[in-house]
Design a protein around this motif. Sequence first.
Motif, PDB file in Angstrom:
ATOM      1  N   MET A   1     -78.517 -28.880   7.734  1.00  0.00           N
ATOM      2  CA  MET A   1     -77.895 -30.331   7.802  1.00  0.00           C
ATOM      3  C   MET A   1     -77.360 -30.584   6.386  1.00  0.00           C
ATOM      4  N   ASN A   2     -76.100 -31.130   6.693  1.00  0.00           N
ATOM      5  CA  ASN A   2     -75.608 -31.720   5.067  1.00  0.00           C
ATOM      6  C   ASN A   2     -76.181 -33.083   4.693  1.00  0.00           C
ATOM      7  N   THR A   3     -75.839 -33.214   3.442  1.00  0.00           N
ATOM      8  CA  THR A   3     -76.112 -34.573   2.567  1.00  0.00           C
ATOM      9  C   THR A   3     -75.762 -35.829   3.720  1.00  0.00           C
ATOM     10  N   LEU A   4     -74.743 -36.024   4.205  1.00  0.00           N
ATOM     11  CA  LEU A   4     -74.527 -37.101   4.885  1.00  0.00           C
ATOM     12  C   LEU A   4     -75.338 -37.234   6.193  1.00  0.00           C
ATOM     13  N   SER A   5     -75.692 -36.204   6.797  1.00  0.00           N
ATOM     14  CA  SER A   5     -76.638 -36.017   8.087  1.00  0.00           C
ATOM     15  C   SER A   5     -77.874 -36.574   7.694  1.00  0.00           C
ATOM     16  N   ARG A   6     -78.474 -35.949   6.418  1.00  0.00           N
ATOM     17  CA  ARG A   6     -79.940 -36.470   5.970  1.00  0.00           C
ATOM     18  C   ARG A   6     -79.663 -38.072   5.479  1.00  0.00           C
ATOM     19  N   LYS A   7     -78.672 -38.368   5.072  1.00  0.00           N
ATOM     20  CA  LYS A   7     -78.602 -39.841   4.892  1.00  0.00           C
ATOM     21  C   LYS A   7     -78.743 -40.708   5.985  1.00  0.00           C
ATOM     22  N   ILE A   8     -77.891 -40.040   7.045  1.00  0.00           N
ATOM     23  CA  ILE A   8     -78.189 -41.061   8.394  1.00  0.00           C
ATOM     24  C   ILE A   8     -79.343 -40.965   8.817  1.00  0.00           C
ATOM     25  N   VAL A   9     -80.010 -39.806   8.966  1.00  0.00           N
ATOM     26  CA  VAL A   9     -81.367 -39.867   9.289  1.00  0.00           C
ATOM     27  C   VAL A   9     -82.178 -40.935   8.582  1.00  0.00           C
ATOM     28  N   MET A  10     -82.298 -40.933   7.101  1.00  0.00           N
ATOM     29  CA  MET A  10     -82.968 -41.669   6.638  1.00  0.00           C
ATOM     30  C   MET A  10     -82.627 -43.126   6.786  1.00  0.00           C
ATOM     31  N   ALA A  11     -81.285 -43.527   7.040  1.00  0.00           N
ATOM     32  CA  ALA A  11     -81.093 -44.751   7.422  1.00  0.00           C
ATOM     33  C   ALA A  11     -81.442 -45.165   8.775  1.00  0.00           C
ATOM     34  N   ALA A  12     -81.420 -44.226   9.585  1.00  0.00           N
ATOM     35  CA  ALA A  12     -81.925 -44.814  10.898  1.00  0.00           C
ATOM     36  C   ALA A  12     -83.408 -44.832  10.977  1.00  0.00           C
ATOM     37  N   THR A  13     -84.206 -44.004  10.480  1.00  0.00           N
ATOM     38  CA  THR A  13     -85.634 -44.066  10.412  1.00  0.00           C
ATOM     39  C   THR A  13     -86.121 -45.293   9.580  1.00  0.00           C
ATOM     40  N   GLY A  14     -85.306 -45.694   8.440  1.00  0.00           N
ATOM     41  CA  GLY A  14     -85.714 -46.689   7.706  1.00  0.00           C
ATOM     42  C   GLY A  14     -85.501 -48.243   8.440  1.00  0.00           C
ATOM     43  N   LEU A  15     -84.655 -48.389   8.990  1.00  0.00           N
ATOM     44  CA  LEU A  15     -84.228 -49.610   9.917  1.00  0.00           C
ATOM     45  C   LEU A  15     -85.090 -49.574  11.036  1.00  0.00           C
ATOM     46  N   PHE A  16     -85.349 -48.589  11.460  1.00  0.00           N
ATOM     47  CA  PHE A  16     -86.445 -48.628  12.619  1.00  0.00           C
ATOM     48  C   PHE A  16     -87.768 -49.073  12.267  1.00  0.00           C
ATOM     49  N   LEU A  17     -88.244 -48.520  10.884  1.00  0.00           N
ATOM     50  CA  LEU A  17     -89.302 -48.987  10.407  1.00  0.00           C
ATOM     51  C   LEU A  17     -89.292 -50.480   9.763  1.00  0.00           C
ATOM     52  N   CYS A  18     -88.026 -50.960   9.707  1.00  0.00           N
ATOM     53  CA  CYS A  18     -87.969 -52.261   9.038  1.00  0.00           C
ATOM     54  C   CYS A  18     -88.215 -53.323  10.460  1.00  0.00           C
ATOM     55  N   LEU A  19     -87.831 -52.862  11.678  1.00  0.00           N
ATOM     56  CA  LEU A  19     -88.130 -53.581  12.922  1.00  0.00           C
ATOM     57  C   LEU A  19     -89.653 -53.550  13.058  1.00  0.00           C
ATOM     58  N   PHE A  20     -90.230 -52.445  12.850  1.00  0.00           N
ATOM     59  CA  PHE A  20     -91.669 -52.309  13.276  1.00  0.00           C
ATOM     60  C   PHE A  20     -92.335 -53.052  12.294  1.00  0.00           C
ATOM     61  N   LEU A  21     -92.040 -53.145  11.108  1.00  0.00           N
ATOM     62  CA  LEU A  21     -92.560 -53.953  10.016  1.00  0.00           C
ATOM     63  C   LEU A  21     -92.790 -55.621  10.266  1.00  0.00           C
ATOM     64  N   LEU A  22     -91.412 -56.078  10.774  1.00  0.00           N
ATOM     65  CA  LEU A  22     -91.456 -57.441  11.282  1.00  0.00           C
ATOM     66  C   LEU A  22     -92.329 -57.669  12.425  1.00  0.00           C
ATOM     67  N   ILE A  23     -92.459 -56.599  13.473  1.00  0.00           N
ATOM     68  CA  ILE A  23     -93.320 -56.837  14.638  1.00  0.00           C
ATOM     69  C   ILE A  23     -94.820 -56.975  14.228  1.00  0.00           C
ATOM     70  N   HIS A  24     -95.366 -55.949  13.143  1.00  0.00           N
ATOM     71  CA  HIS A  24     -96.572 -55.748  12.711  1.00  0.00           C
ATOM     72  C   HIS A  24     -97.030 -56.955  12.028  1.00  0.00           C
ATOM     73  N   CYS A  25     -95.861 -57.447  11.067  1.00  0.00           N
ATOM     74  CA  CYS A  25     -96.599 -58.689  10.187  1.00  0.00           C
ATOM     75  C   CYS A  25     -96.376 -60.025  10.888  1.00  0.00           C
ATOM     76  N   LEU A  26     -95.763 -60.096  12.375  1.00  0.00           N
ATOM     77  CA  LEU A  26     -95.871 -61.148  13.218  1.00  0.00           C
ATOM     78  C   LEU A  26     -97.181 -61.108  13.917  1.00  0.00           C
ATOM     79  N   GLY A  27     -97.737 -59.879  14.135  1.00  0.00           N
ATOM     80  CA  GLY A  27     -99.019 -59.808  15.021  1.00  0.00           C
ATOM     81  C   GLY A  27    -100.072 -59.982  14.021  1.00  0.00           C
ATOM     82  N   ASN A  28    -100.042 -59.710  12.942  1.00  0.00           N
ATOM     83  CA  ASN A  28    -101.155 -60.033  12.054  1.00  0.00           C
ATOM     84  C   ASN A  28    -101.257 -61.331  11.346  1.00  0.00           C
TER      85      ASN A  28
END
Length: 218
Positions: A1-28
Motif C-alpha cells: 500500500m502506497n503513502t496516498l492509500s495509507r493517508k486515505i485509510v487514516m482519513a476515513a477511519t479518523g472521520l468515522f471516529l469523529c462521528l462516533f465521538l460525537l454520538i458517544h459525547c451526546l450519550g454521556n
Amino acid sequence: MNTLSRKIVMAATGLFLCLFLLIHCLGNTQLFLEPEQAKLSFNAYSHFMTTNPIVKIISYVLYLSIIGHVVYALIITLKNRKAGGLYKRDNRGRASKWYSRNMGLLGTIVLVFLVTHFANFWYIYRFGEFTAVDANGNKDLFLLVQETFTNLWIVILYVVAMIALCYHLIHGINSGVRSLGLFHPKFVRWINVIGIIYSVVLCVGFALMPLYMYFTQN
C-alpha cells in the motif's frame, strides 16, 4: 500500500471516529442529570449500546477503525522519519502549527487514554466481575463511573487527554478532509472553523464529565 492509500485509510477511519465521538459525547451528557435520573437513564443507554445487534456490528467497525488508525499512523510516522532522517532538523515551525508537528505525541497521549478508558469501563462492564444492577435490572455502569472518578489522578489524565485530543482533532479533521479529496479552496476557512468548533466543544464536553463527577462527590 502506497503513502496516498495509507493517508486515505487514516482519513476515513479518523472521520468515522469523529462521528462516533460525537454520538458517544451526546450519550454521556446524561451524566449531568440529577443522580437518580442519571443512573437509570445512563444505564438504559449503556444496556442498549451493548445489546442492540446493529450497534454491535457498528462497534466491530469502531474497533477495527481504532486499530487501523493507530497502525497506519505508526507506519506513516516511521516512514516520514526514515525519509527525512532521524536527526534532520525540523524547520517547519514558521509554516505550521506546533500541534501539526507533534501529532505523534498527541496521538500517543490519546492512545494511553484509550487503553485506560477501555480498562476502566469497557472491559469491566463486559468481562469483569461486575454484578451491580439498578432498579430497572440494568448493569449499574453509572455506579462504576462514579467510583472511578473519585480518583483525582484519573480525572487529571482524562482532562489532559481531552486537551491532546482537541489539538489532534483540529489538525486531523483538516488533514483528513484534504486526503479524501473533499477539500475545496473556496471553503478552506469554513472547514477550518467548523473543525475547530467541533473539536473544542466535543473535548470540553468530555472533560467536564469527570470534573463534574469528581467535584459533586468530594
